[in-house]
Design a protein around this motif. Structure first.
Motif, PDB file in Angstrom:
ATOM      1  N   ALA A  32       0.740  -0.970   0.089  1.00 26.08           N
ATOM      2  CA  ALA A  32       0.253  -0.157  -0.087  1.00 26.08           C
ATOM      3  C   ALA A  32       0.814   1.198  -0.017  1.00 26.08           C
ATOM      4  O   ALA A  32       0.540   2.271  -0.607  1.00 26.08           O
ATOM      5  CB  ALA A  32      -0.917  -0.095   1.083  1.00 26.08           C
ATOM      6  N   ASN A  33       1.983   1.325   0.684  1.00 22.79           N
ATOM      7  CA  ASN A  33       2.957   2.588   0.868  1.00 22.79           C
ATOM      8  C   ASN A  33       3.302   2.707  -0.752  1.00 22.79           C
ATOM      9  O   ASN A  33       3.744   3.941  -0.604  1.00 22.79           O
ATOM     10  CB  ASN A  33       4.018   2.211   1.652  1.00 22.79           C
ATOM     11  CG  ASN A  33       5.168   1.358   0.966  1.00 22.79           C
ATOM     12  OD1 ASN A  33       5.718   1.808   0.292  1.00 22.79           O
ATOM     13  ND2 ASN A  33       4.977   0.028   1.494  1.00 22.79           N
ATOM     14  N   PHE A  34       3.257   1.862  -1.431  1.00 21.16           N
ATOM     15  CA  PHE A  34       4.039   2.233  -2.863  1.00 21.16           C
ATOM     16  C   PHE A  34       2.634   2.446  -3.907  1.00 21.16           C
ATOM     17  O   PHE A  34       3.045   2.416  -5.121  1.00 21.16           O
ATOM     18  CB  PHE A  34       4.810   1.120  -3.345  1.00 21.16           C
ATOM     19  CG  PHE A  34       5.957   1.187  -4.140  1.00 21.16           C
ATOM     20  CD1 PHE A  34       6.888   1.905  -3.953  1.00 21.16           C
ATOM     21  CD2 PHE A  34       5.822   0.746  -5.844  1.00 21.16           C
ATOM     22  CE1 PHE A  34       7.995   2.144  -4.994  1.00 21.16           C
ATOM     23  CE2 PHE A  34       6.621   0.766  -6.542  1.00 21.16           C
ATOM     24  CZ  PHE A  34       7.832   1.790  -6.254  1.00 21.16           C
ATOM     25  N   THR A  35       1.667   2.633  -3.479  1.00 20.51           N
ATOM     26  CA  THR A  35       0.527   2.902  -4.275  1.00 20.51           C
ATOM     27  C   THR A  35       0.955   4.238  -5.489  1.00 20.51           C
ATOM     28  O   THR A  35       0.756   3.942  -6.711  1.00 20.51           O
ATOM     29  CB  THR A  35      -0.779   3.365  -3.557  1.00 20.51           C
ATOM     30  OG1 THR A  35      -0.938   2.216  -2.782  1.00 20.51           O
ATOM     31  CG2 THR A  35      -2.035   3.760  -4.511  1.00 20.51           C
ATOM     32  N   ALA A  36       1.262   5.334  -5.077  1.00 22.80           N
ATOM     33  CA  ALA A  36       1.377   6.247  -5.908  1.00 22.80           C
ATOM     34  C   ALA A  36       2.258   6.447  -6.714  1.00 22.80           C
ATOM     35  O   ALA A  36       2.294   6.400  -8.085  1.00 22.80           O
ATOM     36  CB  ALA A  36       1.747   7.767  -5.262  1.00 22.80           C
ATOM     37  N   PRO A  37       3.546   5.899  -6.537  1.00 22.84           N
ATOM     38  CA  PRO A  37       4.697   5.517  -7.386  1.00 22.84           C
ATOM     39  C   PRO A  37       4.520   4.533  -8.279  1.00 22.84           C
ATOM     40  O   PRO A  37       4.603   4.680  -9.624  1.00 22.84           O
ATOM     41  CB  PRO A  37       5.997   5.346  -6.422  1.00 22.84           C
ATOM     42  CG  PRO A  37       5.594   5.001  -5.219  1.00 22.84           C
ATOM     43  CD  PRO A  37       4.130   5.712  -5.155  1.00 22.84           C
ATOM     44  N   LEU A 187       6.706   7.869   4.268  1.00 18.35           N
ATOM     45  CA  LEU A 187       6.968   9.020   3.782  1.00 18.35           C
ATOM     46  C   LEU A 187       6.535   9.328   2.497  1.00 18.35           C
ATOM     47  O   LEU A 187       6.145  10.494   2.051  1.00 18.35           O
ATOM     48  CB  LEU A 187       8.575   9.389   3.654  1.00 18.35           C
ATOM     49  CG  LEU A 187       9.189  10.719   2.997  1.00 18.35           C
ATOM     50  CD1 LEU A 187       8.631  11.721   3.928  1.00 18.35           C
ATOM     51  CD2 LEU A 187      10.637  10.551   3.099  1.00 18.35           C
ATOM     52  N   SER A 188       6.455   8.241   1.491  1.00 13.44           N
ATOM     53  CA  SER A 188       5.775   8.269   0.202  1.00 13.44           C
ATOM     54  C   SER A 188       4.285   8.820   0.067  1.00 13.44           C
ATOM     55  O   SER A 188       3.887   9.264  -0.942  1.00 13.44           O
ATOM     56  CB  SER A 188       6.003   7.231  -0.435  1.00 13.44           C
ATOM     57  OG  SER A 188       5.258   5.943   0.372  1.00 13.44           O
ATOM     58  N   GLN A 189       3.742   8.659   1.111  1.00  7.65           N
ATOM     59  CA  GLN A 189       2.239   8.906   1.157  1.00  7.65           C
ATOM     60  C   GLN A 189       2.026  10.501   1.413  1.00  7.65           C
ATOM     61  O   GLN A 189       1.102  10.879   1.164  1.00  7.65           O
ATOM     62  CB  GLN A 189       1.466   8.128   2.417  1.00  7.65           C
ATOM     63  CG  GLN A 189       1.453   6.768   1.996  1.00  7.65           C
ATOM     64  CD  GLN A 189       0.962   5.822   3.034  1.00  7.65           C
ATOM     65  OE1 GLN A 189       1.317   5.990   4.340  1.00  7.65           O
ATOM     66  NE2 GLN A 189      -0.395   5.509   2.982  1.00  7.65           N
TER      67      GLN A 189
END
Length: 251
Positions: A32-37, A187-189
């Motif tokens: 889930a943390n890698f959703t946007a990238p 941090l990615s979120q």
């Protein structure tokens, strides 16, 4: 139709047929943390290769259970390195395909300004009713949050205030909606164009075990051109640039 135009038309049709024959579609389980990238990477990947990606986003622990129960995923982009390693050992993933695509960073975040200080002292001072983090049994970022609180000596004190999300995505929702004044997220979120809205503390890496995020081809994706192409693409400069733009480090 003139012979030259007919030949040209046939050649275009032939190229399209060959291209379609080579195009492949894969199902990818993504932490889930890698959703946007991943959404951004998938868009570029599909344009460049012609392959299609059906992505599902969620907690790594849940994906592991689903994969073991026969879920039709071809590739796993986990939030840790332990789950892909375990799947390889259990013959549920392809040996030799595993690699680290990103190193995650944990951040203590509040949607409101001036709540989280630059040293995380708010965790010791209190003044909040709820603090959120992901289920440490399912989500590596949740495990990192627990490690951080224990490293700071405040875990037991804050236990009554903890709100647990089933994934880092749900944890983010708790904080962004105000249901929890602050919480530990990826941090990615929260990193947008190099800035973080609200208030935040990027947790020093020494307070928790490295979040080494590994990708692996699963047994159902073995031999699929798109699966192999995606793994190759994740190691390429274009994908790396996208990954770093969301605050991740590369191994």
């Amino acid at each position: 139709m003139k012979p030259s135009r007919l030949i040209s038309t046939l050649l275009v049709a032939l190229v399209a047929t060959v291209s379609n024959a080579q195009a492949d579609e894969i199902s990818v389980a993504v932490a889930a943390n890698f959703t946007a990238p991943m959404k951004q990477i998938a868009e570029v990947f599909e344009k460049e290769t012609g392959h299609k990606i059906q992505a599902a986003f969620g907690a790594t622990g849940k994906f592991y259970a689903q994969i073991k129960n026969g879920a039709p995923f071809d590739v796993l982009l986990a939030a840790d390195d332990e789950t892909p390693t375990k799947l390889v050992k259990e013959n549920a993933a392809v040996a030799g395909s595993q690699f680290t695509y990103a190193m995650g960073k944990l951040v203590l975040w509040s949607v409101k300004p001036a709540i989280v200080d630059q040293a995380g002292e708010v965790l010791k001072k209190g003044g909040f009713d709820h603090i959120a983090f992901a289920n440490p049994k399912l989500a590596p970022y949740g495990a990192a949050a627990v490690e951080t609180l224990k490293s700071m000596g405040v875990y037991d004190t804050l236990q009554p205030k903890v709100v647990t999300g089933e994934s880092i995505a749900q944890t983010y929702q708790f904080v962004s909606s105000g249901n929890a004044l602050l919480g530990f997220v990826a941090l990615s979120q929260v990193l947008k164009d190099g800035k973080i809205e609200g208030s935040s503390w990027v947790v020093p890496a020494k307070l928790y075990s490295p979040i080494r995020q590994d990708a692996v081809i699963l047994e159902k994706g073995k031999g699929k051109p798109a699966a192999e192409a995606l793994m190759k693409f994740l190691k390429a400069d274009k994908a790396k640039a996208i990954i770093q733009s969301y605050g991740y480090e590369l191994s």
